[in-house]
Structures are given as structure tokens and as C-alpha cells.
Design a protein around this motif. Structure first.
Motif, PDB file in Angstrom:
ATOM      1  N   ILE A 188       0.833  -1.207   0.000  1.00 51.98           N
ATOM      2  CA  ILE A 188       0.000   0.000   0.000  1.00 51.98           C
ATOM      3  C   ILE A 188       0.867   1.256   0.000  1.00 51.98           C
ATOM      4  N   LEU A 189       1.886   1.264   0.853  1.00 56.74           N
ATOM      5  CA  LEU A 189       2.760   2.431   0.949  1.00 56.74           C
ATOM      6  C   LEU A 189       3.503   2.682  -0.358  1.00 56.74           C
ATOM      7  N   PHE A 194       4.510   5.442  -5.721  1.00 52.73           N
ATOM      8  CA  PHE A 194       4.558   5.447  -7.182  1.00 52.73           C
ATOM      9  C   PHE A 194       3.461   6.339  -7.763  1.00 52.73           C
ATOM     10  N   SER A 195       2.260   6.222  -7.246  1.00 55.84           N
ATOM     11  CA  SER A 195       1.143   6.994  -7.778  1.00 55.84           C
ATOM     12  C   SER A 195       1.322   8.488  -7.529  1.00 55.84           C
ATOM     13  N   ALA A 196       1.805   8.837  -6.327  1.00 55.04           N
ATOM     14  CA  ALA A 196       1.955  10.252  -5.971  1.00 55.04           C
ATOM     15  C   ALA A 196       3.094  10.927  -6.714  1.00 55.04           C
ATOM     16  N   THR A 197       4.082  10.152  -7.159  1.00 53.09           N
ATOM     17  CA  THR A 197       5.244  10.729  -7.844  1.00 53.09           C
ATOM     18  C   THR A 197       5.251  10.413  -9.330  1.00 53.09           C
ATOM     19  N   ASP A 198       4.159   9.879  -9.855  1.00 52.85           N
ATOM     20  CA  ASP A 198       4.059   9.565 -11.268  1.00 52.85           C
ATOM     21  C   ASP A 198       4.303  10.819 -12.108  1.00 52.85           C
ATOM     22  N   ALA A 199       5.023  10.671 -13.210  1.00 48.80           N
ATOM     23  CA  ALA A 199       5.375  11.821 -14.045  1.00 48.80           C
ATOM     24  C   ALA A 199       4.141  12.544 -14.556  1.00 48.80           C
ATOM     25  N   LYS A 200       3.133  11.804 -14.942  1.00 49.37           N
ATOM     26  CA  LYS A 200       1.902  12.414 -15.459  1.00 49.37           C
ATOM     27  C   LYS A 200       1.195  13.205 -14.373  1.00 49.37           C
ATOM     28  N   ARG A 201       1.099  12.633 -13.180  1.00 52.88           N
ATOM     29  CA  ARG A 201       0.442  13.335 -12.076  1.00 52.88           C
ATOM     30  C   ARG A 201       1.251  14.548 -11.663  1.00 52.88           C
ATOM     31  N   SER A 202       2.576  14.434 -11.647  1.00 53.89           N
ATOM     32  CA  SER A 202       3.424  15.554 -11.259  1.00 53.89           C
ATOM     33  C   SER A 202       3.260  16.728 -12.208  1.00 53.89           C
ATOM     34  N   ALA A 203       3.151  16.429 -13.498  1.00 59.18           N
ATOM     35  CA  ALA A 203       2.954  17.491 -14.483  1.00 59.18           C
ATOM     36  C   ALA A 203       1.618  18.190 -14.272  1.00 59.18           C
ATOM     37  N   ARG A 204       0.604  17.436 -13.936  1.00 58.69           N
ATOM     38  CA  ARG A 204      -0.732  18.001 -13.769  1.00 58.69           C
ATOM     39  C   ARG A 204      -0.877  18.761 -12.466  1.00 58.69           C
ATOM     40  N   ASP A 205      -0.234  18.259 -11.386  1.00 58.16           N
ATOM     41  CA  ASP A 205      -0.456  18.810 -10.048  1.00 58.16           C
ATOM     42  C   ASP A 205       0.737  19.613  -9.523  1.00 58.16           C
ATOM     43  N   SER A 206       1.660  20.021 -10.397  1.00 56.29           N
ATOM     44  CA  SER A 206       2.876  20.676  -9.926  1.00 56.29           C
ATOM     45  C   SER A 206       2.603  21.995  -9.216  1.00 56.29           C
ATOM     46  N   HIS A 207       1.441  22.598  -9.446  1.00 55.41           N
ATOM     47  CA  HIS A 207       1.107  23.858  -8.795  1.00 55.41           C
ATOM     48  C   HIS A 207       0.619  23.654  -7.365  1.00 55.41           C
ATOM     49  N   VAL A 208       0.470  22.394  -6.936  1.00 56.69           N
ATOM     50  CA  VAL A 208       0.071  22.096  -5.553  1.00 56.69           C
ATOM     51  C   VAL A 208       1.130  21.157  -4.963  1.00 56.69           C
ATOM     52  N   PRO A 209       2.229  21.701  -4.443  1.00 53.24           N
ATOM     53  CA  PRO A 209       3.377  20.869  -4.069  1.00 53.24           C
ATOM     54  C   PRO A 209       3.147  19.898  -2.924  1.00 53.24           C
ATOM     55  N   VAL A 210       2.092  20.064  -2.126  1.00 50.30           N
ATOM     56  CA  VAL A 210       1.877  19.152  -0.993  1.00 50.30           C
ATOM     57  C   VAL A 210       1.159  17.880  -1.431  1.00 50.30           C
ATOM     58  N   LEU A 211       0.716  17.786  -2.678  1.00 47.81           N
ATOM     59  CA  LEU A 211      -0.094  16.650  -3.080  1.00 47.81           C
ATOM     60  C   LEU A 211       0.676  15.333  -3.073  1.00 47.81           C
ATOM     61  N   ALA A 212       1.985  15.345  -3.292  1.00 45.45           N
ATOM     62  CA  ALA A 212       2.745  14.099  -3.232  1.00 45.45           C
ATOM     63  C   ALA A 212       2.980  13.634  -1.790  1.00 45.45           C
ATOM     64  N   PRO A 213       3.487  14.484  -0.894  1.00 52.55           N
ATOM     65  CA  PRO A 213       3.709  14.024   0.491  1.00 52.55           C
ATOM     66  C   PRO A 213       2.436  13.653   1.234  1.00 52.55           C
ATOM     67  N   LEU A 214       1.330  14.324   0.945  1.00 50.45           N
ATOM     68  CA  LEU A 214       0.108  14.110   1.717  1.00 50.45           C
ATOM     69  C   LEU A 214      -0.429  12.686   1.606  1.00 50.45           C
ATOM     70  N   PRO A 215      -0.644  12.142   0.401  1.00 50.28           N
ATOM     71  CA  PRO A 215      -1.149  10.768   0.338  1.00 50.28           C
ATOM     72  C   PRO A 215      -0.163   9.735   0.875  1.00 50.28           C
ATOM     73  N   ILE A 216       1.129  10.020   0.766  1.00 52.35           N
ATOM     74  CA  ILE A 216       2.130   9.086   1.301  1.00 52.35           C
ATOM     75  C   ILE A 216       2.027   9.025   2.823  1.00 52.35           C
ATOM     76  N   GLY A 217       1.969  10.192   3.459  1.00 53.80           N
ATOM     77  CA  GLY A 217       1.806  10.215   4.910  1.00 53.80           C
ATOM     78  C   GLY A 217       0.494   9.606   5.351  1.00 53.80           C
ATOM     79  N   PHE A 218      -0.563   9.853   4.582  1.00 52.64           N
ATOM     80  CA  PHE A 218      -1.876   9.310   4.944  1.00 52.64           C
ATOM     81  C   PHE A 218      -1.893   7.797   4.792  1.00 52.64           C
ATOM     82  N   ALA A 219      -1.169   7.267   3.788  1.00 47.20           N
ATOM     83  CA  ALA A 219      -1.073   5.812   3.629  1.00 47.20           C
ATOM     84  C   ALA A 219      -0.378   5.185   4.835  1.00 47.20           C
ATOM     85  N   VAL A 220       0.692   5.819   5.308  1.00 48.42           N
ATOM     86  CA  VAL A 220       1.391   5.321   6.500  1.00 48.42           C
ATOM     87  C   VAL A 220       0.455   5.342   7.705  1.00 48.42           C
ATOM     88  N   PHE A 221      -0.319   6.400   7.859  1.00 49.00           N
ATOM     89  CA  PHE A 221      -1.274   6.507   8.960  1.00 49.00           C
ATOM     90  C   PHE A 221      -2.290   5.366   8.927  1.00 49.00           C
TER      91      PHE A 221
END
Length: 287
Positions: A188-189, A194-221
């Protein structure tokens, strides 16, 4: 935002992508470029300051991760009743929250792995070289040992009398149960990474820099909420090693292999799933 939308529209057809016939993405174009696979060995890294800076960042992040998370565990177990402390939910938040913060702080320097299993999964996906992966793992383990050591220095009696935050399979569960929990939890982690750092997602969401760390931390939780009653939740070999070395009691080592084998299997399965099924890398052809 208008300028960004225009850039996306203009660049929409720059990089064509062809996938296996019959997939829904067969006719879709993209406005991002996939990074090339990392070389297996990259000796030039050894002469670069950025290589060592990244290793130091991994060391410090893992040190802080163990310091906060193990202190939280000690605060819960010393209490007569869980209701008078933050309880299991608080422990899960401490682990997940620290991962969120530390990934946010170190992603631009080292990638914010803070976990040998994450590093292993990214290595299998050719996101970094073997040279860098091994260096990261060593620094992560050293950071975990130092973090747990500082906690013991602050609360030696409490630490030694309450398990030291070491991961063990809880009574009532088999070693197979513990291994399975570690495999699925790490899957799961690493899949989230992989999903949060995917190149396609990064290109789309680069204007919201917390979007990658947030789901990773939430997965650990969430994984901690589910598996603390089974294994105390490892899903991070460095975290398990650091606590076991500093606690250094025989029962902390009896099941220790589970907290290496399980996370590495889970990371490998997540890498295979992401690369073969989700991204269909083996089925893509170059134009």
C-alpha cells in the motif's frame, strides 16, 4: 492559471504515446515527458556533492522520524489506560504525520524515501541507481539507530521496560500473519509512492506541491491503524532495525526477519504492479 492552461493546450501533442492495442489510452496524447531509466551503476555520482547531500538528508529524516515516532509509542505504553494518552490513533498519526512532513522537506534533495523498502521499490522501477540505493539504505539505517538511541538516552528505564518500540508479532498471531501484514502494508505504501510521484500526475499537479507528500503520509497513517495490533507496524526495515538494535533484547530479534522480508516483498510487488499493469511499460512502443 490561464497561462498554465494555455501551456498545457499548446504542448498537448508534443509527446505521443502508443500503448498495447485495445487499451483506453491508445489514442491519448500527453504533455509530459517520462524520465529515462536510471543506470544500474553510476560511478560519477560518487564524486558529486549532491549525492552525499542526499544521503545526509535521508539520515537526518530517518533520525527525526524514529525520534518522534518512538517517543510517541513510549508515551502511550507507559500509561495505565490508553484513554489517558493519544492511543493507537495518536501513534498512527505520529508515524504518518512525520512521513508527510519529512517527505515534504526532503523530496527535492533525496526524493524523500526515508525507508529502505521504498528505495528498493524505486530501484526495481529504475528510478535510481544501485549505487544511490545502497547508500540511501545505509544512511537510513544509521539514522534510525541514532534516532532510537536518543529516545533511549532520554528515557532509558521507560524505554527498556516497555519494549523500546521494537516490532514483534503480537500474541495470538502467527509469523505468517505478521509476514502477510507487512507485505500488504508495504505494498500500500510503495504503490502510493509510485502513484503520488508519477510523471503524469506531477505534471498536472505541480502547482500544488503538498499533493505528493500528503497521500504518502496518509497511507502510512492508515496502515498503522490496521496493523499496529498485529506487528506494531514495521513497513520500514530501517525503523525496525533501529529499534531492535537499541532495545537489544532477544525477543526483539526473534521475528526481526519478518520486518525485512515482508517490506521487500511488498515493495517488489508494488513496483511490478505499477510498471506492468498501471503504466504498462513493457507494452509501450517508441514512436
Amino acid at each position: 492559471m490561464e497561462g498554465r492552461e494555455e501551456d498545457v493546450r499548446v504542448g498537448a501533442n508534443k509527446f505521443s504515446e502508443r500503448q498495447a492495442i485495445g487499451t483506453a489510452a491508445q489514442s491519448q496524447d500527453r504533455d509530459y515527458q517520462e524520465p529515462p531509466p536510471a543506470p544500474l551503476f553510476e560511478p560519477a555520482e560518487l564524486s558529486s556533492w549532491s549525492f552525499y547531500r542526499a544521503g545526509i538528508a535521508e539520515f537526518m529524516a530517518t533520525f527525526l522520524f524514529l525520534y518522534i515516532s518512538i517517543l510517541t509509542v513510549m508515551g502511550v505504553v507507559k500509561s495505565n489506560t490508553k484513554c489517558s494518552t493519544v492511543g493507537i490513533q495518536g501513534i498512527a498519526w505520529a508515524f504518518g504525520g512525520m512521513i508527510f512532513i519529512l517527505v515534504y522537506c526532503t523530496a527535492g534533495i533525496s526524493g524523500g524515501h526515508i525507508n529502505p523498502a521504498v528505495t528498493f521499490g524505486l530501484l526495481l522501477a529504475r528510478k535510481l541507481s544501485l549505487t544511490r540505493a545502497l547508500f540511501y539504505m545505509v544512511m537510513q539505517c544509521l539514522g534510525a539507530i541514532c534516532g532510537a538511541g536518543v529516545v533511549k538516552g532520554f528515557k532509558k528505564g521507560l524505554y527498556e521496560n516497555n519494549g523500546g518500540g521494537a516490532n514483534v508479532v503480537a500474541p495470538g498471531y502467527t509469523k505468517g500473519d505478521g509476514l502477510g501484514a507487512e507485505i500488504v502494508g508495504t505494498f500500500i505504501l510503495v504503490y502510493t509512492v509510485f502513484s503520488a510521484t508519477d510523471a503524469k500526475r506531477s505534471a498536472r499537479d505541480s502547482h500544488v506541491p503538498v499533493l505528493a507528500p500528503l497521500p504518502i503520509g496518509f497511507a502510512v497513517f492508515l496502515v498503522h491503524l490496521a496493523t499496529i495490533p498485529i506487528t506494531g507496524t514495521g513497513i520500514n526495515p530501517a525503523r525496525s532495525l533501529g529499534a531492535a538494535i537499541i532495545y537489544d533484547k532477544s525477543h526483539a530479534w526473534n521475528d526481526h526477519w519478518i520486518f525485512w522480508v515482508g517490506p521487500f516483498i511488498g515493495a517488489a510487488l508494488a513496483a511490478m504492479y505499477q510498471q506492468i499493469v498501471i503504466r504498462a511499460i513493457p507494452f509501450k512502443s517508441r514512436p
